[in-house]
Design a protein around this motif. Structure first.
Motif, PDB file in Angstrom:
ATOM      1  N   PRO A  24      42.392  44.164  44.308  1.00 26.72           N
ATOM      2  CA  PRO A  24      43.016  45.420  44.734  1.00 26.72           C
ATOM      3  C   PRO A  24      44.434  45.538  44.196  1.00 26.72           C
ATOM      4  N   ARG A  25      44.786  46.733  43.743  1.00 27.68           N
ATOM      5  CA  ARG A  25      46.087  46.944  43.124  1.00 27.68           C
ATOM      6  C   ARG A  25      47.265  46.564  44.017  1.00 27.68           C
ATOM      7  N   ARG A  26      47.129  46.789  45.273  1.00 25.29           N
ATOM      8  CA  ARG A  26      48.259  46.575  46.175  1.00 25.29           C
ATOM      9  C   ARG A  26      48.654  45.105  46.269  1.00 25.29           C
ATOM     10  N   THR A  27      47.756  44.190  45.849  1.00 26.18           N
ATOM     11  CA  THR A  27      48.062  42.767  45.942  1.00 26.18           C
ATOM     12  C   THR A  27      48.151  42.076  44.583  1.00 26.18           C
ATOM     13  N   PHE A  28      47.452  42.585  43.568  1.00 30.68           N
ATOM     14  CA  PHE A  28      47.306  41.820  42.336  1.00 30.68           C
ATOM     15  C   PHE A  28      48.631  41.566  41.644  1.00 30.68           C
ATOM     16  N   SER A  29      49.466  42.576  41.503  1.00 36.82           N
ATOM     17  CA  SER A  29      50.678  42.428  40.695  1.00 36.82           C
ATOM     18  C   SER A  29      51.646  41.402  41.277  1.00 36.82           C
ATOM     19  N   ARG A  30      51.611  41.170  42.565  1.00 38.85           N
ATOM     20  CA  ARG A  30      52.515  40.200  43.156  1.00 38.85           C
ATOM     21  C   ARG A  30      51.851  38.847  43.385  1.00 38.85           C
ATOM     22  N   SER A  31      50.601  38.707  42.975  1.00 37.14           N
ATOM     23  CA  SER A  31      49.844  37.485  43.246  1.00 37.14           C
ATOM     24  C   SER A  31      49.814  36.532  42.061  1.00 37.14           C
ATOM     25  N   LEU A  32      49.934  35.253  42.390  1.00 35.15           N
ATOM     26  CA  LEU A  32      49.611  34.202  41.444  1.00 35.15           C
ATOM     27  C   LEU A  32      48.087  34.045  41.492  1.00 35.15           C
ATOM     28  N   MET A  33      47.467  33.787  40.353  1.00 34.75           N
ATOM     29  CA  MET A  33      46.005  33.778  40.309  1.00 34.75           C
ATOM     30  C   MET A  33      45.476  32.457  39.782  1.00 34.75           C
ATOM     31  N   GLY A  34      44.286  32.116  40.227  1.00 34.02           N
ATOM     32  CA  GLY A  34      43.663  30.886  39.764  1.00 34.02           C
ATOM     33  C   GLY A  34      42.156  31.028  39.646  1.00 34.02           C
ATOM     34  N   TRP A  35      41.570  30.127  38.904  1.00 35.25           N
ATOM     35  CA  TRP A  35      40.116  29.982  38.826  1.00 35.25           C
ATOM     36  C   TRP A  35      39.740  28.585  39.304  1.00 35.25           C
ATOM     37  N   PHE A  36      38.676  28.533  40.068  1.00 34.00           N
ATOM     38  CA  PHE A  36      38.116  27.289  40.546  1.00 34.00           C
ATOM     39  C   PHE A  36      36.621  27.283  40.226  1.00 34.00           C
ATOM     40  N   ARG A  37      36.006  26.127  40.356  1.00 31.94           N
ATOM     41  CA  ARG A  37      34.564  26.064  40.193  1.00 31.94           C
ATOM     42  C   ARG A  37      33.973  25.032  41.137  1.00 31.94           C
ATOM     43  N   GLN A  38      32.708  25.237  41.441  1.00 29.41           N
ATOM     44  CA  GLN A  38      32.012  24.305  42.327  1.00 29.41           C
ATOM     45  C   GLN A  38      30.601  24.086  41.809  1.00 29.41           C
ATOM     46  N   ALA A  39      30.343  22.864  41.413  1.00 22.80           N
ATOM     47  CA  ALA A  39      29.007  22.473  40.953  1.00 22.80           C
ATOM     48  C   ALA A  39      28.168  22.043  42.159  1.00 22.80           C
ATOM     49  N   PRO A  40      26.850  22.079  42.043  1.00 21.79           N
ATOM     50  CA  PRO A  40      25.986  21.685  43.163  1.00 21.79           C
ATOM     51  C   PRO A  40      26.299  20.270  43.643  1.00 21.79           C
ATOM     52  N   GLY A  41      26.488  20.135  44.941  1.00 25.80           N
ATOM     53  CA  GLY A  41      26.751  18.835  45.522  1.00 25.80           C
ATOM     54  C   GLY A  41      28.155  18.308  45.328  1.00 25.80           C
ATOM     55  N   LYS A  42      29.030  19.121  44.747  1.00 22.27           N
ATOM     56  CA  LYS A  42      30.400  18.669  44.495  1.00 22.27           C
ATOM     57  C   LYS A  42      31.400  19.564  45.204  1.00 22.27           C
ATOM     58  N   GLU A  43      32.613  19.074  45.306  1.00 18.89           N
ATOM     59  CA  GLU A  43      33.669  19.858  45.913  1.00 18.89           C
ATOM     60  C   GLU A  43      34.194  20.909  44.932  1.00 18.89           C
ATOM     61  N   ARG A  44      34.789  21.939  45.486  1.00 16.38           N
ATOM     62  CA  ARG A  44      35.408  22.956  44.639  1.00 16.38           C
ATOM     63  C   ARG A  44      36.604  22.335  43.922  1.00 16.38           C
TER      64      ARG A  44
END
Length: 127
Positions: A24-44
């Motif tokens: 949402p526009r109201r939050t994106f510009s002030r947000s730091l962003m990240g990507w995570f992943r989670q494989a089956p049986g593993k932690e994020r």
């Protein structure tokens, strides 16, 4: 706040994909962003981080040199370009946002530091 991630799919080893995540526009510009992943049986696990203006990025050792995070603030979208994909990259990929004061530039690598998340998109790399 709900993020919308897309771009996952099935790809062969060595192939590429680009994930997108819109906030949402109201939050994106002030947000730091990240990507995570989670494989089956593993932690994020942490994959990549990007600052508000895109000038600062950070990657996990497992993806450094193969993945690239970027953002377009005028489109409220963060991307993850994934090259040279390997079977071990198979996972559900999540984008996440850290909505914080403007003097906080991160980086953040722990999932519990992020305040809102997308629903995830599945990436499957076949051998």
């Amino acid at each position: 706040v709900q993020l919308q991630a897309s771009g996952g799919g099935l790809v062969q080893t060595g192939g590429s994909l680009r994930l997108s995540c819109t906030a949402p526009r109201r939050t994106f510009s002030r947000s730091l962003m990240g990507w995570f992943r989670q494989a089956p049986g593993k932690e994020r696990e942490f994959v990549a981080f990007i600052s508000r203006n895109g000038g600062s990025t950070l990657y996990s050792n497992s993806v450094k040199g193969r993945f690239a995070i970027s953002r377009e603030n005028d489109k409220d979208t963060v991307y993850l370009k994934m090259n040279s994909l390997r079977p071990e990259d198979t996972a559900v990929y999540y984008c996440a946002g850290h909505d914080t004061i403007l003097t906080d530039n991160g980086p953040y690598t722990r999932a519990n530091e992020y305040t809102y998340w997308g629903q995830g998109t599945l990436v499957t790399v076949s051998s």
